[in-house]
Scaffold this active site. Structure first.
Site, PDB file in Angstrom:
ATOM      1  CG  PHE A  16      -5.091  -2.302   0.510  1.00 26.99           C
ATOM      2  CD1 PHE A  16      -6.153  -1.417   0.726  1.00 26.99           C
ATOM      3  CD2 PHE A  16      -4.048  -1.877  -0.304  1.00 26.99           C
ATOM      4  CE1 PHE A  16      -6.158  -0.147   0.149  1.00 26.99           C
ATOM      5  CE2 PHE A  16      -4.044  -0.625  -0.882  1.00 26.99           C
ATOM      6  CZ  PHE A  16      -5.102   0.240  -0.657  1.00 26.99           C
ATOM      7  CE  LYS A  74      -0.033 -12.694   1.459  1.00 22.58           C
ATOM      8  NZ  LYS A  74      -0.314 -11.347   2.019  1.00 22.58           N
ATOM      9  CD  GLU A 100       0.707  -7.636   4.413  1.00 25.83           C
ATOM     10  OE1 GLU A 100      -0.070  -8.030   3.524  1.00 25.83           O
ATOM     11  OE2 GLU A 100       1.885  -7.274   4.199  1.00 25.83           O
ATOM     12  CB  SER A 154       1.944  -2.616  -6.284  1.00 25.07           C
ATOM     13  OG  SER A 154       2.828  -3.485  -5.593  1.00 25.07           O
ATOM     14  CB  CYS A 170      -6.928  -1.926 -10.005  1.00 21.70           C
ATOM     15  SG  CYS A 170      -8.394  -2.910 -10.237  1.00 21.70           S
ATOM     16  CD  GLU A 214      -1.479   1.831  -9.007  1.00 24.19           C
ATOM     17  OE1 GLU A 214      -0.553   1.134  -8.545  1.00 24.19           O
ATOM     18  OE2 GLU A 214      -2.600   1.374  -9.268  1.00 24.19           O
TER      19      GLU A 214
HETATM   20  P1  NAD Z   1       0.802  -4.886  -2.831  1.00 26.68           P
HETATM   21  O1  NAD Z   1       1.554  -5.215  -4.071  1.00 26.68           O
HETATM   22  O2  NAD Z   1       1.468  -4.095  -1.781  1.00 26.68           O
HETATM   23  O3  NAD Z   1       0.310  -6.238  -2.110  1.00 26.68           O
HETATM   24  C1  NAD Z   1      -0.371  -7.247  -2.811  1.00 26.68           C
HETATM   25  C2  NAD Z   1      -0.073  -8.587  -2.154  1.00 26.68           C
HETATM   26  O4  NAD Z   1       1.328  -8.843  -2.234  1.00 26.68           O
HETATM   27  C3  NAD Z   1      -0.444  -8.629  -0.672  1.00 26.68           C
HETATM   28  O5  NAD Z   1      -1.030  -9.877  -0.382  1.00 26.68           O
HETATM   29  C4  NAD Z   1       0.893  -8.438   0.030  1.00 26.68           C
HETATM   30  O6  NAD Z   1       0.950  -9.106   1.272  1.00 26.68           O
HETATM   31  C5  NAD Z   1       1.873  -9.063  -0.943  1.00 26.68           C
HETATM   32  N1  NAD Z   1       3.191  -8.415  -0.888  1.00 26.68           N
HETATM   33  C6  NAD Z   1       3.454  -7.114  -0.593  1.00 26.68           C
HETATM   34  N2  NAD Z   1       4.785  -6.887  -0.640  1.00 26.68           N
HETATM   35  C7  NAD Z   1       5.368  -8.051  -0.992  1.00 26.68           C
HETATM   36  C8  NAD Z   1       6.721  -8.444  -1.231  1.00 26.68           C
HETATM   37  N3  NAD Z   1       7.744  -7.584  -1.110  1.00 26.68           N
HETATM   38  N4  NAD Z   1       6.962  -9.725  -1.586  1.00 26.68           N
HETATM   39  C9  NAD Z   1       5.964 -10.602  -1.714  1.00 26.68           C
HETATM   40  N5  NAD Z   1       4.656 -10.280  -1.491  1.00 26.68           N
HETATM   41  C10 NAD Z   1       4.359  -9.020  -1.157  1.00 26.68           C
HETATM   42  O7  NAD Z   1      -0.568  -4.194  -3.305  1.00 26.68           O
HETATM   43  P2  NAD Z   1      -1.671  -3.508  -2.393  1.00 26.68           P
HETATM   44  O8  NAD Z   1      -1.130  -2.214  -1.888  1.00 26.68           O
HETATM   45  O9  NAD Z   1      -2.221  -4.476  -1.436  1.00 26.68           O
HETATM   46  O10 NAD Z   1      -2.806  -3.218  -3.473  1.00 26.68           O
HETATM   47  C11 NAD Z   1      -2.831  -2.074  -4.277  1.00 26.68           C
HETATM   48  C12 NAD Z   1      -2.234  -2.352  -5.629  1.00 26.68           C
HETATM   49  O11 NAD Z   1      -2.941  -3.412  -6.269  1.00 26.68           O
HETATM   50  C13 NAD Z   1      -2.352  -1.163  -6.572  1.00 26.68           C
HETATM   51  O12 NAD Z   1      -1.154  -1.069  -7.286  1.00 26.68           O
HETATM   52  C14 NAD Z   1      -3.504  -1.552  -7.494  1.00 26.68           C
HETATM   53  O13 NAD Z   1      -3.489  -0.958  -8.767  1.00 26.68           O
HETATM   54  C15 NAD Z   1      -3.294  -3.014  -7.586  1.00 26.68           C
HETATM   55  N6  NAD Z   1      -4.515  -3.682  -7.996  1.00 26.68           N
HETATM   56  C16 NAD Z   1      -4.591  -4.117  -9.281  1.00 26.68           C
HETATM   57  C17 NAD Z   1      -5.733  -4.733  -9.723  1.00 26.68           C
HETATM   58  C18 NAD Z   1      -5.829  -5.196 -11.140  1.00 26.68           C
HETATM   59  O14 NAD Z   1      -6.826  -5.783 -11.460  1.00 26.68           O
HETATM   60  N7  NAD Z   1      -4.858  -4.977 -11.985  1.00 26.68           N
HETATM   61  C19 NAD Z   1      -6.822  -4.906  -8.857  1.00 26.68           C
HETATM   62  C20 NAD Z   1      -6.703  -4.448  -7.543  1.00 26.68           C
HETATM   63  C21 NAD Z   1      -5.532  -3.836  -7.123  1.00 26.68           C
END
Ligand code: NAD
Length: 505
Positions: free
Chosen positions: A160, A184, A187, A237, A292, A391
């Site tokens: 997001f 994808k 959401e 994450s 991040c 985090e």
């Molecule tokens: P998230 O892990 O909740 O979601 C990321 C994606 O995974 C979304 O598209 C979501 O729909 C999907 N998803 C969520 N739960 C899922 C599940 N149980 N099974 C399968 N798919 C699932 O992350 P977020 O809250 O959208 O983003 C924030 C996180 O992203 C933070 O931890 C941040 O550090 C990380 N991030 C890392 C970088 C990097 O470069 N390392 C860059 C940006 C964000």
């Protein structure tokens, strides 16, 4: 976000559909609710794809991809030049969409677009990046050359917090390399991805090469096992990154899965403390800490700690927190009410665990139903405290006090996350040693958020990245292509002979 089984039908709530081929698909058995985090109002409902919908999108992508692969490289490059131009011309529209669903301030949304465009810039040079190699006369009359070919259909799953930049990092390279993409997006703020996909179409990208499929775990789970999808790029994450990495690899796919972070900024005793305090404030609280590469821990080395904490504290008083559309706002709300409450709970835990809350963001009141919280500064933090170990992904800056450079390095190298880090010093030797010693993927010297420019690639180490390929830039072209090596000989008819031995040169 709460799922709804029936569509919401008020006039103010728009339905955000998938884009599959040329078709906007709004029908769905399930929808997710999309909010404006600055008001707390629902503004949209997003279709959540079933496994069948994902399969349909994959079929559309697979049917379109051979035509795109055959398209000349110069033509592909022209499409990307037009993408660049359109995004630049219409970036205010995109920034407004990002702010409306994510909450970050408009200037920050523009910054995200600029950093995404850097990869479009890089990809317009695809004629160069896809160049093969040729060795003449490796043996008598034998030449060898290597080409790069696309994988076919690839999937990009994005978080997001950068609803435009991360998609641009992934899909542009995948498309430049000749693949078709299933994107994808998160959401929680899905509209930027749809806007971008429309821009790629307006720029001349054939239908079916960039498809947007919204969804949650159900959609992701189909992506991870679908045999037509050859590679998965993921950012999110750490627990989900690990799950995506192991599941997709088990299904035989190429995977790069970028995870969470806990970025430390070391301030050496010789550093310019005003510069360090400015950097800490900007990197910790920009985008409400939902980056991040945000700095979440300042490591104060030696006797400067009191002075540094004081300077950071002074700078928190002037910060303007408000609706991201207000030009005066420097920081917007958190993405959801849950995220805001989670951030507050970490400040609660810091008190219980014995840290010193110097600035308490929980105390700031907001005249709004949006998901706002003030910034927090927590001193005397130590490993083992929740505020340090997890985090937080919010505007909470911890300060860990150490006695020496070696203690600082040891602290960082013991952390499971290793996305970015920085050292603030005026001594070149210390900086060079830090660069050598530190086990982190991206390092800044007097630069708090060291996101590499587009000609380099982006990625952390340890729990911040699963897989061996970094994102965007040159490594991304490796990820989205397969190398094929061709050995050629053109013998005269009388030159051949039978030999059952293994061919040697
Ligand atoms: P998230 O892990 O909740 O979601 C990321 C994606 O995974 C979304 O598209 C979501 O729909 C999907 N998803 C969520 N739960 C899922 C599940 N149980 N099974 C399968 N798919 C699932 O992350 P977020 O809250 O959208 O983003 C924030 C996180 O992203 C933070 O931890 C941040 O550090 C990380 N991030 C890392 C970088 C990097 O470069 N390392 C860059 C940006 C964000």
């Amino acid at each position: 976000m709460t799922d709804t089984l029936v569509p919401t039908t008020t006039a103010d709530v728009q339905t955000i559909g998938h884009l599959i081929g040329a078709e906007s698909v709004t029908d769905s058995a399930r929808y997710g609710r999309v909010f404006n985090p600055a008001t707390g109002q629902q503004t949209g409902q997003v279709a959540l794809a079933s496994a069948d919908t994902v399969r349909h999108a994959v079929e559309v992508a697979a049917a379109a991809q051979p035509g795109w692969r055959k398209t000349g490289l110069a033509k592909r490059s022209q499409v990307l030049f037009r993408v660049r131009q359109l995004i630049e011309e219409r970036q205010n529209e995109l920034a407004a969409i990002i702010t409306a669903e994510h909450g970050k301030v408009l200037s920050d949304a523009s910054g995200e677009i600029a950093r995404g465009l850097e990869n479009v810039d890089f990809c317009t040079g695809l004629l160069h990046h896809l160049k093969g190699e040729y060795s003449e006369q490796v043996a008598t009359g034998i030449d060898v050359h290597q080409t790069r070919q696309p994988l076919g259909v690839v999937a990009c799953i994005t978080p997001f917090n950068f609803p435009a930049m991360v998609p641009l990092w992934m899909v542009t390279t995948a498309i430049a390399a000749g693949n078709a993409v299933i994107l994808k997006p998160s959401e929680r703020d899905p509209s930027a991805a749809v806007w971008l996909a429309q821009v790629f179409r307006d720029a001349g990208l054939p239908d079916g090469i960039l498809n947007v499929v919204h969804g949650d775990k159900e959609a992701v789970d189909e992506i991870l096992v679908n045999p037509t999808i050859k590679a998965v790029s993921f950012v999110g994450s750490t627990p989900i990154a690990k799950y995506v990495y192991t599941s997709a690899a088990q299904a035989g796919k190429r995977v790069q899965a970028l995870g969470g972070a806990k970025n430390h900024m070391v301030v050496m005793p010789d550093a310019d403390l005003d510069s360090a305090a400015d950097a800490a404030i900007s990197a910790a609280y920009g985008s409400a800490g939902e980056r991040c590469m945000a700095v979440s821990v300042v490591v104060a080395v030696g006797p400067i700690a009191d002075d540094l904490v004081d300077r950071i504290k002074q700078r928190t008083t002037g910060l303007v927190i408000g609706d991201g559309t207000d030009p005066a706002s420097e920081m917007g709300p958190l993405i959801t009410a849950d995220a805001r409450d989670r951030v507050a709970s970490y400040v609660d835990s810091a008190v219980t665990d014995g840290a010193t809350v110097v600035v308490d963001g929980r105390e700031q009141a907001f005249d709004s139903d949006g998901y706002f919280i003030g910034v927090s500064l927590v001193d005397n933090v130590k490993p083992g405290m929740k505020v340090y170990d997890d985090e937080i992904f919010g505007p909470v800056l911890s300060v860990v006090r150490v006695n020496s450079y070696l203690e600082a390095v040891d602290l960082i190298n013991s952390n499971r996350f290793a996305n970015g880090t920085a050292v603030f010093t005026r001594d070149g030797k210390t900086a060079r040693q830090f660069e050598f010693d530190i086990e982190v993927g991206m390092v800044g010297v007097n630069v708090p958020i060291p996101v590499p420019i587009g000609a380099f690639s982006f990625g952390g180490w340890k729990d911040s990245l699963f897989g061996d390929t970094h994102m965007y830039g040159p490594e991304s072209f490796n990820f989205y292509t397969r190398r094929k090596v061709v050995t050629t000989r053109w013998p005269e008819p009388n030159e051949s002979q039978i030999s059952l031995g293994f061919p040697t040169h």
